[in-house]
Design a protein around this motif. Structure first.
Motif, PDB file in Angstrom:
ATOM      1  N   TRP A  57      17.837  14.772  -3.111  1.00  0.00           N
ATOM      2  CA  TRP A  57      17.420  13.532  -3.744  1.00  0.00           C
ATOM      3  C   TRP A  57      18.297  13.270  -4.962  1.00  0.00           C
ATOM      4  CZ3 TRP A  57      14.549  10.097  -1.466  1.00  0.00           C
ATOM      5  CH2 TRP A  57      13.573  10.479  -0.539  1.00  0.00           C
ATOM      6  N   GLN A 152      14.871   7.095  -6.467  1.00  0.00           N
ATOM      7  CA  GLN A 152      15.675   8.132  -5.843  1.00  0.00           C
ATOM      8  C   GLN A 152      15.990   7.799  -4.392  1.00  0.00           C
ATOM      9  OE1 GLN A 152      13.496  11.923  -6.688  1.00  0.00           O
ATOM     10  NE2 GLN A 152      15.240  12.268  -8.037  1.00  0.00           N
ATOM     11  N   TYR A 266      16.039  18.249  -5.453  1.00  0.00           N
ATOM     12  CA  TYR A 266      16.595  17.038  -6.058  1.00  0.00           C
ATOM     13  C   TYR A 266      17.700  17.439  -7.032  1.00  0.00           C
ATOM     14  CZ  TYR A 266      13.648  18.240 -10.079  1.00  0.00           C
ATOM     15  OH  TYR A 266      13.053  18.882 -11.147  1.00  0.00           O
TER      16      TYR A 266
END
Length: 269
Positions: A57, A152, A266
């Protein structure tokens, strides 16, 4: 040793101190006198959207939501170059806590919205509504913590890179100099007995042909804008917002995918 009747256990003292901090935070909490909160966004990443760090992400836009009044947010952004089955994106909203360290900590996230694009190029418009689950925008015991709400993205599929054209030809590395070493063309016989029409160097050694792949032009990547706007609104304005998220799209097909999961990898930057 006799027990002192009026001594308060240490654990209870700590609980009372924490309760006092919470009451103080409630008293200082902003009163929703405005119709909405403004969260000016900034771009967090370049416009081109190639896979980032193993397709983790990555944030496209970030808005500082510290000291917010409402717990429901609306975000609007646009997309481009999304093609069904070739270049598709996964989108989510996520809240992060920043405490002054280099890395940030994820607090909450919406469900994953799959943007599948269309068969032809079209600019997509996406509106997402979400309950962010941030506690007022600060921690009870820390008045220096800030929070951000981030748009995101990651690839769902693609980008698809078409295969290049393979040609049987004489080849050399790009930029390599010949310097007049090739003097003539002629038939040369290889070890299998086949004859080839090839150029030769001055020393008589043949320069054999081979299969050469000419790559097709890079098809590029999908594009997603930073947040066009990010605002906090009361329940009366956006009643459909919840902790999983709500979305409306135009110019791109979409469908909800995975449930919220803050454990998915992420980008830490």
């Amino acid at each position: 040793m006799p027990t002192q009747a009026n001594v308060v256990p240490p654990s209870l003292v700590n609980d009372l101190s924490e309760l006092k901090r919470r009451i103080s935070a409630l008293e200082l909490a902003p009163v929703p006198t405005n119709k909405f909160d403004r969260y000016p966004p900034v771009e967090w990443a370049p416009q081109s959207r190639p896979p980032v760090i193993g397709n983790e992400w990555s944030s496209a836009g970030v808005a500082n939501a510290t000291g917010l009044t409402f717990d429901r947010v609306e975000v609007k952004f646009i997309t481009d170059y999304l093609f069904a089955g070739k270049r598709e994106a996964e989108i989510r909203l996520a809240a992060f806590r920043h405490t002054g360290r280099a890395e940030r900590e994820i607090v909450s996230a919406s469900s994953v919205l799959n943007l599948t694009g269309s068969t032809k190029r079209a600019t997509g418009v996406v509106v997402m509504r979400w309950v962010h689950q941030i506690p007022y925008g600060w921690d009870y015991s820390d008045d220096t913590t800030i929070y951000t709400i981030e748009l995101q993205h990651r690839y769902k599929s693609g980008p698809e890179y078409p295969k290049g054209q393979t040609i049987y030809a004489i080849s050399a590395m790009e930029g390599s100099a010949i310097n007049g070493n090739i003097v003539n063309w002629g038939y040369k016989q290889d070890d299998s007995g086949k004859w080839w029409w090839v150029p030769t160097y001055r020393n008589g050694s043949p320069w054999a042909p081979d299969f050469v792949t000419v790559p097709n032009p890079d098809p590029g990547t999908y594009s997603i804008s930073p947040m066009h706007y990010c605002v906090g609104l009361p329940q009366s304005r956006i009643p459909e917002a919840d902790e999983k998220g709500w979305a409306w799209t135009r110019g791109t097909d979409s469908a909800w995918g995975r449930a919220p999961d803050i454990t998915e990898p992420y980008s830490k930057i």
